[in-house]
Design an enzyme around this catalytic site. Structure first.
Site, PDB file in Angstrom:
ATOM      1  N   HIS A   1      -7.236  -5.400  10.379  1.00 34.57           N
ATOM      2  CA  HIS A   1      -7.019  -5.058   8.967  1.00 34.57           C
ATOM      3  C   HIS A   1      -5.731  -5.692   8.440  1.00 34.57           C
ATOM      4  O   HIS A   1      -4.806  -5.967   9.200  1.00 34.57           O
ATOM      5  CB  HIS A   1      -7.051  -3.541   8.738  1.00 34.57           C
TER       6      HIS A   1
ATOM      7  N   GLU B   1      -9.615  -2.177   5.703  1.00 34.99           N
ATOM      8  CA  GLU B   1     -10.177  -1.996   7.038  1.00 34.99           C
ATOM      9  C   GLU B   1     -11.429  -2.859   7.182  1.00 34.99           C
ATOM     10  O   GLU B   1     -11.941  -3.390   6.183  1.00 34.99           O
ATOM     11  CB  GLU B   1     -10.529  -0.510   7.238  1.00 34.99           C
TER      12      GLU B   1
ATOM     13  N   ASN C   1      -7.418  -3.799  14.693  1.00 38.91           N
ATOM     14  CA  ASN C   1      -8.822  -4.070  14.325  1.00 38.91           C
ATOM     15  C   ASN C   1      -8.939  -5.197  13.299  1.00 38.91           C
ATOM     16  O   ASN C   1     -10.012  -5.426  12.750  1.00 38.91           O
ATOM     17  CB  ASN C   1      -9.481  -2.794  13.792  1.00 38.91           C
TER      18      ASN C   1
ATOM     19  N   ASP D   1       0.812  -1.220   0.000  1.00 38.25           N
ATOM     20  CA  ASP D   1       0.000   0.000   0.000  1.00 38.25           C
ATOM     21  C   ASP D   1       0.846   1.270   0.000  1.00 38.25           C
ATOM     22  O   ASP D   1       2.067   1.219   0.187  1.00 38.25           O
ATOM     23  CB  ASP D   1      -0.969  -0.012   1.197  1.00 38.25           C
TER      24      ASP D   1
HETATM   25  C1  F6R Z   1       1.516  -1.850   6.156  1.00 36.58           C
HETATM   26  C2  F6R Z   1       0.156  -2.317   6.273  1.00 36.58           C
HETATM   27  C3  F6R Z   1      -0.593  -2.368   7.571  1.00 36.58           C
HETATM   28  C4  F6R Z   1       0.232  -2.830   8.760  1.00 36.58           C
HETATM   29  C5  F6R Z   1      -0.612  -2.878  10.037  1.00 36.58           C
HETATM   30  C6  F6R Z   1       0.227  -3.177  11.258  1.00 36.58           C
HETATM   31  O1  F6R Z   1       1.962  -1.882   4.815  1.00 36.58           O
HETATM   32  O2  F6R Z   1      -0.371  -2.649   5.280  1.00 36.58           O
HETATM   33  O3  F6R Z   1      -1.710  -3.201   7.422  1.00 36.58           O
HETATM   34  O4  F6R Z   1       0.777  -4.085   8.503  1.00 36.58           O
HETATM   35  O5  F6R Z   1      -1.264  -1.649  10.220  1.00 36.58           O
HETATM   36  O6  F6R Z   1       1.075  -2.099  11.504  1.00 36.58           O
HETATM   37  P1  F6R Z   1       2.259  -2.234  12.559  1.00 36.58           P
HETATM   38  O7  F6R Z   1       3.195  -3.253  12.029  1.00 36.58           O
HETATM   39  O8  F6R Z   1       2.896  -0.854  12.580  1.00 36.58           O
HETATM   40  O9  F6R Z   1       1.638  -2.630  13.853  1.00 36.58           O
END
Ligand code: F6R
Length: 257
Positions: free
Chosen positions: A138, A143, A136, A67
């Protein structure tokens, strides 16, 4: 699903590095999907060490990131381009022409998203997709409520994400409201997925993902349907699993993607 529960963040990163390294040694021209965020940082440090100290060769791999924020130039220090180059790509011998990160500045976002999907396909599909998970549930920027069959597209960030991000920007108008993200369906098409999670703050999401019903309200639950999913989590992230004991008695080291 192969669930491995390891002691802590360092052990999770170590095991993830073994799996990714094994994949690249087995297939030097692997197509690898990368994630940003704090979870894979330890993995990326180890991959850079494996390159610098042990000659792990990244020159033939093709990469696709999950992303990117819409409206941030690659040079912005909050962009995922910047994250990937500073935390990994600058430290390994990846071929820049084989690196793909969604272009948050694309003129026609829909066109770009379709091109991104085609590029993944032309590259032969993702061999291995690295994933973190949100508190959550995702995955990427899918989301709760995201279609489980979705493909790369633009998504509106949740109010919570936008507020969380605000502290990283001097100008409130700069805070991204949208992101380009691989869809849940794009991720599921990868031959292997490697889901990493560490820390107590992820324990509810991990329980829902591994033991709950498959639902768009927790997009990560879709990994239950994947034929080759590795889930490497630490004790804190595993602390709310009902079947925690069972996962502890499996000998997972016998298997690699
Ligand atoms: C990052 C992404 C997000 C993260 C998720 C966890 O490219 O797509 O889905 O993997 O938000 O974030 P962290 O690792 O910072 O807890």
């Amino acid at each position: 699903m192969l669930v491995e529960i390891v002691s802590d963040y360092e052990a999770m990163s170590e095991r993830a590095a073994e799996i990714v390294t094994h994949q690249i040694r087995k297939k030097p021209d692997s197509v690898i999907g990368f994630a940003t965020g704090s979870t894979p940082l330890g993995l990326y440090q180890r991959l850079a060490q494996n390159h610098q100290a042990r000659g792990l060769d990244f020159s033939k791999i093709t990469t696709f990131n999950l992303d990117e924020y819409v409206g941030l130039p690659p040079s912005h220090n909050q962009s995922y381009h910047y994250f990937m180059w500073t935390n990994l790509f600058d430290h390994i011998n990846v071929d820049p022409s084989k690196v793909h990160i969604p272009q948050g500045m694309a003129d026609d976002i829909d066109d770009f998203c379709q091109w991104y999907e085609r590029r993944i396909e032309q590259a032969g599909g993702l061999d291995l997709q690295i994933l973190g998970i949100g508190a959550n549930g995702h995955i990427a920027f899918n989301e709760p409520g995201s279609s489980l069959g979705s493909r790369t597209r633009i998504k509106t960030l949740t109010e919570e994400t936008t507020q969380n991000n605000a502290r990283f920007f001097d100008d409130p108008d700069e805070v991204p409201r949208y992101a380009i993200t691989m869809g849940v369906g794009t991720i599921m098409a990868a031959k292997t997925v490697l889901l990493l999670s560490s820390g107590e703050s992820k324990a509810n999401a991990i329980r829902a993902t591994l033991e709950g019903p498959i639902t768009a309200m927790v997009p990560a639950t879709i990994v239950q349907l994947h034929q080759r999913a590795y889930v490497i989590i630490d004790e804190a992230a595993a602390s709310k699993l009902e079947y925690r004991h069972h996962h502890g008695i499996i000998e997972p080291k016998q298997q690699n993607p």
